[in-house]
Design a protein around this motif. Sequence first.
Motif, PDB file in Angstrom:
ATOM      1  N   TYR A 142       0.664  -1.212  -0.125  1.00 52.81           N
ATOM      2  CA  TYR A 142      -0.206   0.023   0.407  1.00 52.81           C
ATOM      3  C   TYR A 142       0.481   1.116   0.013  1.00 52.81           C
ATOM      4  CZ  TYR A 142      -3.875  -3.184   1.007  1.00 52.81           C
ATOM      5  OH  TYR A 142      -4.466  -4.405   0.750  1.00 52.81           O
ATOM      6  N   ASN A 158       1.547   2.957  -3.826  1.00 54.96           N
ATOM      7  CA  ASN A 158       0.185   4.450  -3.499  1.00 54.96           C
ATOM      8  C   ASN A 158       0.980   6.069  -3.122  1.00 54.96           C
ATOM      9  OD1 ASN A 158      -2.264   3.233  -4.746  1.00 54.96           O
ATOM     10  ND2 ASN A 158      -1.536   1.898  -2.610  1.00 54.96           N
ATOM     11  N   GLN A 206      -3.182  10.338   1.446  1.00 54.47           N
ATOM     12  CA  GLN A 206      -3.107   9.713   1.960  1.00 54.47           C
ATOM     13  C   GLN A 206      -2.839   8.644   3.324  1.00 54.47           C
ATOM     14  OE1 GLN A 206      -5.693   7.876  -0.685  1.00 54.47           O
ATOM     15  NE2 GLN A 206      -7.538   9.705  -0.756  1.00 54.47           N
ATOM     16  N   ALA A 243      -4.334   6.171   5.845  1.00 54.75           N
ATOM     17  CA  ALA A 243      -4.248   5.810   4.829  1.00 54.75           C
ATOM     18  C   ALA A 243      -3.690   4.508   5.079  1.00 54.75           C
ATOM     19  CB  ALA A 243      -5.603   6.110   4.495  1.00 54.75           C
ATOM     20  N   TYR A 244      -2.920   4.654   4.160  1.00 52.70           N
ATOM     21  CA  TYR A 244      -2.113   3.455   3.592  1.00 52.70           C
ATOM     22  C   TYR A 244      -1.456   2.881   4.960  1.00 52.70           C
ATOM     23  CZ  TYR A 244      -3.194   5.522  -1.053  1.00 52.70           C
ATOM     24  OH  TYR A 244      -3.702   5.726  -2.358  1.00 52.70           O
ATOM     25  N   SER A 266      -2.366   2.604   7.789  1.00 49.46           N
ATOM     26  CA  SER A 266      -3.237   1.886   8.869  1.00 49.46           C
ATOM     27  C   SER A 266      -3.513   0.645   7.344  1.00 49.46           C
ATOM     28  CB  SER A 266      -4.256   2.346   8.501  1.00 49.46           C
ATOM     29  OG  SER A 266      -4.490   3.450   9.397  1.00 49.46           O
ATOM     30  N   TRP A 267      -3.979   0.807   6.378  1.00 55.39           N
ATOM     31  CA  TRP A 267      -3.802  -0.892   5.687  1.00 55.39           C
ATOM     32  C   TRP A 267      -2.258  -1.508   5.168  1.00 55.39           C
ATOM     33  CZ3 TRP A 267      -5.332   2.498   0.838  1.00 55.39           C
ATOM     34  CH2 TRP A 267      -7.171   2.729   0.983  1.00 55.39           C
ATOM     35  N   ALA A 268      -1.599  -1.185   5.567  1.00 58.64           N
ATOM     36  CA  ALA A 268       0.000  -1.606   5.687  1.00 58.64           C
ATOM     37  C   ALA A 268      -0.497  -2.858   7.191  1.00 58.64           C
ATOM     38  CB  ALA A 268       1.009  -0.832   5.638  1.00 58.64           C
ATOM     39  N   LYS A 269      -0.622  -1.805   7.640  1.00 61.78           N
ATOM     40  CA  LYS A 269      -0.721  -2.911   9.148  1.00 61.78           C
ATOM     41  C   LYS A 269      -1.216  -3.958   9.242  1.00 61.78           C
ATOM     42  CE  LYS A 269      -1.284  -1.967  14.343  1.00 61.78           C
ATOM     43  NZ  LYS A 269      -3.062  -2.192  14.200  1.00 61.78           N
ATOM     44  N   ILE A 270      -2.378  -3.636   8.786  1.00 61.44           N
ATOM     45  CA  ILE A 270      -3.939  -4.772   8.051  1.00 61.44           C
ATOM     46  C   ILE A 270      -3.504  -5.333   7.383  1.00 61.44           C
ATOM     47  CG2 ILE A 270      -5.601  -5.279   7.308  1.00 61.44           C
ATOM     48  CD1 ILE A 270      -7.002  -2.099   8.441  1.00 61.44           C
ATOM     49  N   TYR A 271      -2.826  -5.475   6.644  1.00 61.15           N
ATOM     50  CA  TYR A 271      -2.144  -6.377   5.903  1.00 61.15           C
ATOM     51  C   TYR A 271      -0.505  -7.503   6.459  1.00 61.15           C
ATOM     52  CZ  TYR A 271       1.005  -8.409   2.280  1.00 61.15           C
ATOM     53  OH  TYR A 271       1.580  -9.543   1.530  1.00 61.15           O
TER      54      TYR A 271
END
Length: 77
Positions: free
Chosen positions: A16, A20, A60, A63-64, A66-71
């Motif tokens: 992410y 991005n 952003q 947001a990215y 956070s998405w990387a953390k979730i990944y």
Amino acid sequence: MMKKINEYIYNHEIPYLTENIPDLYKQLEEIRKIRNNAAHGNDVSFEDFQIVKNFLFSEQALAYISWAKIYYEENEK
């Protein structure tokens, strides 16, 4: 510590974030310099503030991140 994080980003793909945010390493190096100035009690200009704000909101980055953390959390299971 931020320098080590930037070096890691320079050498590794991060889901992410690296795909991005164009020139992620370069942008983080610029922010690191601003952070260092502020941490040492030097003036931070409005332009410096805008650089950080644009990175966090226009790019952003939060947001990215956070998405990387979730990944990573989902793939460590």
